[in-house]
Enzyme design. Structure first.
Site, PDB file in Angstrom:
ATOM      1  N   ASP A 264       0.836  -1.204   0.000  1.00  0.00           N
ATOM      2  CA  ASP A 264       0.000   0.000   0.000  1.00  0.00           C
ATOM      3  C   ASP A 264       0.873   1.258   0.000  1.00  0.00           C
ATOM      4  O   ASP A 264       2.028   1.223   0.420  1.00  0.00           O
ATOM      5  CB  ASP A 264      -0.957   0.009   1.201  1.00  0.00           C
ATOM      6  CG  ASP A 264      -0.244  -0.127   2.545  1.00  0.00           C
ATOM      7  OD1 ASP A 264       0.768  -0.855   2.612  1.00  0.00           O
ATOM      8  OD2 ASP A 264      -0.683   0.511   3.517  1.00  0.00           O
TER       9      ASP A 264
ATOM     10  N   GLU B 252      -0.154  -1.011   5.904  1.00  0.00           N
ATOM     11  CA  GLU B 252       0.904  -0.500   6.787  1.00  0.00           C
ATOM     12  C   GLU B 252       0.736   0.990   6.968  1.00  0.00           C
ATOM     13  O   GLU B 252       0.952   1.529   8.039  1.00  0.00           O
ATOM     14  CB  GLU B 252       2.285  -0.802   6.187  1.00  0.00           C
ATOM     15  CG  GLU B 252       3.436  -0.682   7.200  1.00  0.00           C
ATOM     16  CD  GLU B 252       3.992   0.721   7.338  1.00  0.00           C
ATOM     17  OE1 GLU B 252       4.691   0.989   8.325  1.00  0.00           O
ATOM     18  OE2 GLU B 252       3.737   1.576   6.466  1.00  0.00           O
TER      19      GLU B 252
HETATM   20 ZN   LIG Z   1       6.665   2.189   4.311  1.00  0.00          ZN
END
Ligand SMILES: [Zn+2]
Length: 375
Positions: free
Chosen positions: A68, A133
């Protein structure tokens, strides 16, 4: 012929995987790993995609990262569209080039080259990849680690591709991170007319001296691994905007970044004792977003230092500065955790970029690390 690392990095950047969406990035990586003999386990939770992949058995080295990215921001300020990667003067531009699609490409190609050279390697090479994340990090690595721990999977070493470098590739390696503890607090009083303070109780007046003392506390001196513990107030709110009102409540948020000399329990105890001394009428909610962790030495640190020295001809600084990372979850498994990745000067900014030659170098470093641990 274009380098396989840059080629894969570009294919990943083309997929606009705004956190926590993956947009096909993982499928691309999975196909590559399957074709060199990795077993794949998809571990999706909510709208987050994760996978765990492994090849071989025994002592385990995990390569970890996220597909991501953060939003592009003001697209008009990008010289080139953020999800149309381009190389200009040897620099690869695009959202995620440095954080961290470039490192993912470097890891995959390193694994391919390693397996081609040593098809019957010792130990187990694994990948733990998430698409959550950058945003909440609630359905990503933390959940995968839960699953792995529930079935007693062992992980000895974890190498994370977060962009750790400052001026040259490998000049900084992260061997730990500070912990992060958040507090959301309300201090209560009695609302009233500002001209009749004896009929009210002003929570702002109660809060200021207590917060002032909180700000003046020296928590520790830090040590070789961690900078001193730091508390920052991120928000204070009280009142309605009316000049003639004493408000009934003050709300304040603050955060601690703390090292291994302290625990979240010790911090909470000391803060609550302080508020008790000031006789505040308050409520507080604590949220621990990460415990501190540190890998001071061991085979992984040695392998990383060796690889950087070999290719960059410099000895990396081992630091635990910066925000939290997914390493906080994997460290719970008892693994040695080290982060090595490209320069972080442009991460999360417009015109994010990475030196293409650095990614090629990084891939060689990753390969050398794998060879040292699993040969
Ligand atoms: Zn990162």
């Amino acid at each position: 012929m274009i380098c396989p690392v840059i080629n894969l990095a570009q294919q990943l950047i083309k997929r606009p995987s705004l956190s926590p969406y993956d947009e096909g990035c993982q499928q691309l990586i999975i196909r590559r790993l399957q074709s060199i003999g990795f077993s794949i386990e998809n571990l999706n939770f909510g709208n987050t995609q994760n996978f765990w992949a492994w090849r071989g058995k025994g002592k385990t080295l995990v390569l970890s990262g996220h597909t991501d990215v953060v939003p592009a921001g003001d697209e008009k300020r990008w010289h080139n569209p953020p999800f149309s990667p381009i190389i200009r003067n040897g620099i690869l531009y695009g959202r995620g080039a440095a954080d961290m699609k470039g490192s993912l490409a470097a890891m995959v190609v390193a694994a391919e080259r390693f397996v081609a050279a040593r098809p019957t390697h010792s130990g187990r090479l694994a990948f733990l990849i998430t698409s959550d994340e950058e945003s909440h990090a609630t359905h990503g690595t933390v959940k995968v680690v839960e699953v792995l721990m529930a079935r007693n999977e062992r992980v000895e070493y974890c190498l994370i591709g977060e962009p750790s470098s400052t001026y040259r590739i490998g000049d900084v390696v992260k061997n730990g991170r500070r912990g992060s503890l958040n507090a959301n607090m309300h201090i209560y009083g009695v609302q009233g007319h500002i001209a009749y303070p004896h009929l009210a109780d002003n929570p702002i007046h109660h809060a200021i001296p207590a917060l002032n003392e909180l700000m003046s506390i020296k928590w520790d001196d830090g040590n070789t691994c961690c900078s001193p513990t730091n508390m920052q107030i991120s928000n204070i709110q009280a009142g309605t905007g009316a000049n003639n009102m004493i408000p009934s409540k003050l709300s304040v948020q603050f955060n601690f970044r703390f090292g291994l000399a302290l625990t979240d329990a010790l911090i909470k105890k000391r803060v609550e004792a302080l508020f008790a001394r000031y006789r505040l009428n308050y409520s507080i909610k604590w949220y621990l977003s990460g415990k501190p962790f540190l890998t001071t030495h061991g085979a992984l640190v040695d392998a990383v230092v060796n690889a950087v020295q070999h290719y960059s001809e410099l000895t990396p600084q081992l630091l635990s500065t910066g925000g939290t990372s997914d390493g906080r979850f994997i460290a719970q498994m008892g693994a040695q955790v080290v982060e090595l990745g490209p320069m972080n000067a442009t991460i999360h900014k417009v015109n994010e970029c990475v030196n293409a030659a650095d990614l090629q170098l990084l891939s060689r470093m990753y390969q050398r690390i794998i060879e040292q641990l699993l040969s």
